[in-house]
Design an enzyme around this catalytic site. Structure first.
Site, PDB file in Angstrom:
ATOM      1  N   ASN A   1      11.351  34.369  22.214  1.00 34.02           N
ATOM      2  CA  ASN A   1      10.876  32.919  21.827  1.00 34.02           C
ATOM      3  C   ASN A   1      11.859  32.578  23.387  1.00 34.02           C
ATOM      4  O   ASN A   1      12.278  31.702  22.733  1.00 34.02           O
ATOM      5  CB  ASN A   1      10.567  32.952  20.625  1.00 34.02           C
ATOM      6  CG  ASN A   1      10.140  31.141  20.543  1.00 34.02           C
ATOM      7  OD1 ASN A   1       9.875  31.136  21.848  1.00 34.02           O
ATOM      8  ND2 ASN A   1       9.785  31.120  20.069  1.00 34.02           N
TER       9      ASN A   1
ATOM     10  N   LYS B   1      10.229  30.070  24.150  1.00 35.29           N
ATOM     11  CA  LYS B   1      10.533  28.134  24.047  1.00 35.29           C
ATOM     12  C   LYS B   1      10.183  27.428  25.736  1.00 35.29           C
ATOM     13  O   LYS B   1       9.896  28.393  26.836  1.00 35.29           O
ATOM     14  CB  LYS B   1      11.448  27.548  23.412  1.00 35.29           C
ATOM     15  CG  LYS B   1      11.641  28.087  21.617  1.00 35.29           C
ATOM     16  CD  LYS B   1      13.227  27.684  21.612  1.00 35.29           C
ATOM     17  CE  LYS B   1      12.838  28.165  19.803  1.00 35.29           C
ATOM     18  NZ  LYS B   1      14.269  28.116  18.783  1.00 35.29           N
TER      19      LYS B   1
ATOM     20  N   HIS C   1       5.223  28.382  14.621  1.00 34.60           N
ATOM     21  CA  HIS C   1       6.756  28.212  14.599  1.00 34.60           C
ATOM     22  C   HIS C   1       7.032  26.943  14.375  1.00 34.60           C
ATOM     23  O   HIS C   1       6.015  25.578  14.752  1.00 34.60           O
ATOM     24  CB  HIS C   1       7.197  27.759  15.976  1.00 34.60           C
ATOM     25  CG  HIS C   1       8.639  28.180  16.191  1.00 34.60           C
ATOM     26  ND1 HIS C   1       9.287  26.965  16.549  1.00 34.60           N
ATOM     27  CD2 HIS C   1       8.849  29.580  16.606  1.00 34.60           C
ATOM     28  CE1 HIS C   1      10.518  27.181  16.432  1.00 34.60           C
ATOM     29  NE2 HIS C   1      10.294  29.278  16.159  1.00 34.60           N
TER      30      HIS C   1
ATOM     31  N   GLU D   1       9.205  24.683  15.465  1.00 33.72           N
ATOM     32  CA  GLU D   1       8.644  23.272  16.527  1.00 33.72           C
ATOM     33  C   GLU D   1       7.478  22.506  16.285  1.00 33.72           C
ATOM     34  O   GLU D   1       7.137  21.265  16.492  1.00 33.72           O
ATOM     35  CB  GLU D   1       8.943  23.711  18.070  1.00 33.72           C
ATOM     36  CG  GLU D   1      11.073  23.808  17.589  1.00 33.72           C
ATOM     37  CD  GLU D   1      11.923  24.954  18.692  1.00 33.72           C
ATOM     38  OE1 GLU D   1      11.137  25.330  19.014  1.00 33.72           O
ATOM     39  OE2 GLU D   1      12.811  25.299  17.693  1.00 33.72           O
TER      40      GLU D   1
ATOM     41  N   GLU E   1      10.944  32.194   9.373  1.00 33.47           N
ATOM     42  CA  GLU E   1      12.264  31.155  10.249  1.00 33.47           C
ATOM     43  C   GLU E   1      12.711  30.148   9.374  1.00 33.47           C
ATOM     44  O   GLU E   1      12.148  28.930   9.029  1.00 33.47           O
ATOM     45  CB  GLU E   1      11.735  30.983  11.483  1.00 33.47           C
ATOM     46  CG  GLU E   1      11.460  32.143  12.382  1.00 33.47           C
ATOM     47  CD  GLU E   1      11.176  31.607  14.154  1.00 33.47           C
ATOM     48  OE1 GLU E   1      11.686  32.470  14.400  1.00 33.47           O
ATOM     49  OE2 GLU E   1      10.855  30.841  14.046  1.00 33.47           O
TER      50      GLU E   1
ATOM     51  N   GLY F   1      18.280  27.560  16.109  1.00 33.99           N
ATOM     52  CA  GLY F   1      19.467  27.318  16.786  1.00 33.99           C
ATOM     53  C   GLY F   1      19.957  26.374  15.794  1.00 33.99           C
ATOM     54  O   GLY F   1      20.955  25.311  17.020  1.00 33.99           O
TER      55      GLY F   1
ATOM     56  N   SER G   1      18.829  31.502  14.670  1.00 31.12           N
ATOM     57  CA  SER G   1      19.892  32.308  15.052  1.00 31.12           C
ATOM     58  C   SER G   1      20.388  33.670  15.388  1.00 31.12           C
ATOM     59  O   SER G   1      21.770  34.319  14.772  1.00 31.12           O
ATOM     60  CB  SER G   1      21.161  31.548  14.613  1.00 31.12           C
ATOM     61  OG  SER G   1      20.882  30.347  14.412  1.00 31.12           O
TER      62      SER G   1
END
Ligand code: PGA
Length: 252
Positions: free
Chosen positions: A10, A12, A96, A98, A168, A174, A214
């Site tokens: 991904n 992003k 996701h 985010e 996730e 991250g 991560s």
């Protein structure tokens, strides 16, 4: 039941076109011989077409990071499943964290998108995951249950089989704080049991559940060795050739 491992990158909102094409050029070369693992990269939607073109003669598929659920019309700024199919996309990441937390996407949006993606013939990668505060409050299972149940409302068994789920934990995305293999396995098993309750054992056993948060070339092998972890959704470590190649190869 053996599920094929699926490793997706991904990207992003990273990589400009020249960087993206350089990366996939090398991935294609270095992963050419990998037959036992499904591989995909998910570029920004403006580049999916060129990336898909560059990967058309490879074993690496292309995914989008989002899609709108309507087929066409007055939806300024949005992209449809038909448009993604047109330019060679195979997978779509949905929900996701985010998008949920920065762009206010709701469980209902994720469900509408999941239905639209399935109806189009694309494969959804439906993301779920709890916040750190939710884990600390002991509500991880409640959160995951509600995300999973709502994501698959009105999804028939034959379609459920085609879905990919990505667990996730938001606190691991991250942050460098990867879930332990046991923490991941525990939630993956919980998700599989939820699918089993609604769709039965055969379908639950065939749905692939990726772990994301991560993942890197040092921790991937141990996480992927868990029985209910069927792949990884990789952010930061998918932006460079070497770690992504190593992650894919650690699944062999
Ligand atoms: P990360 O991101 O690997 O950089 O933690 C994973 C993701 O958000 O899909």
């Amino acid at each position: 039941m053996s599920r094929r491992i699926f490793i997706a990158g991904n990207w992003k909102m990273n990589l400009l076109l020249v960087e993206a094409l350089e990366l996939v050029g090398k991935l294609k070369e270095q992963l050419r011989d990998v037959k036992a693992v499904d591989i995909a990269v998910c570029p920004s939607s403006v580049y999916v077409q060129q990336v898909a073109k560059s990967l058309s003669d490879s074993n690496i598929g292309v995914g989008a990071q989002n899609v709108y659920y309507r087929e066409k019309g007055a939806f300024t700024g949005e992209v449809s499943t038909g448009m993604l199919i047109d330019v060679g996309v195979k997978y779509v990441i949905l929900g996701h964290s985010e998008r949920r937390h920065i762009l206010n996407e709701t469980n209902e949006d994720v469900n509408l998108k999941t239905q639209a993606v399935l109806a189009s013939g694309l494969t959804p990668i439906v993301c779920v995951g709890e916040l750190l505060a939710e884990r600390e409050a002991g509500t991880t299972e409640l959160v995951i249950k509600s995300q999973i149940e709502s994501a698959f409302v009105n999804v028939a068994a034959a379609d459920m089989k085609k879905c990919v789920i990505a667990y996730e934990p938001v606190w691991a995305i991250g942050t460098g704080k990867v879930a332990t293999p046991d923490q991941a396995e525990e939630v993956h098993l919980f998700i599989r049991n939820l699918i089993e309750k609604k769709y039965g054992k055969d379908i639950a056993e065939s749905v692939r559940i990726q772990y994301g948060g991560s993942v890197n070339d040092e921790n991937a092998k141990e996480i992927l060795a868990k029985p209910n972890v069927d792949g990884a959704l990789v952010g930061g470590a998918s932006l460079k050739v070497e770690p992504f190649v190593k992650i894919v190869k650690s699944a062999l």
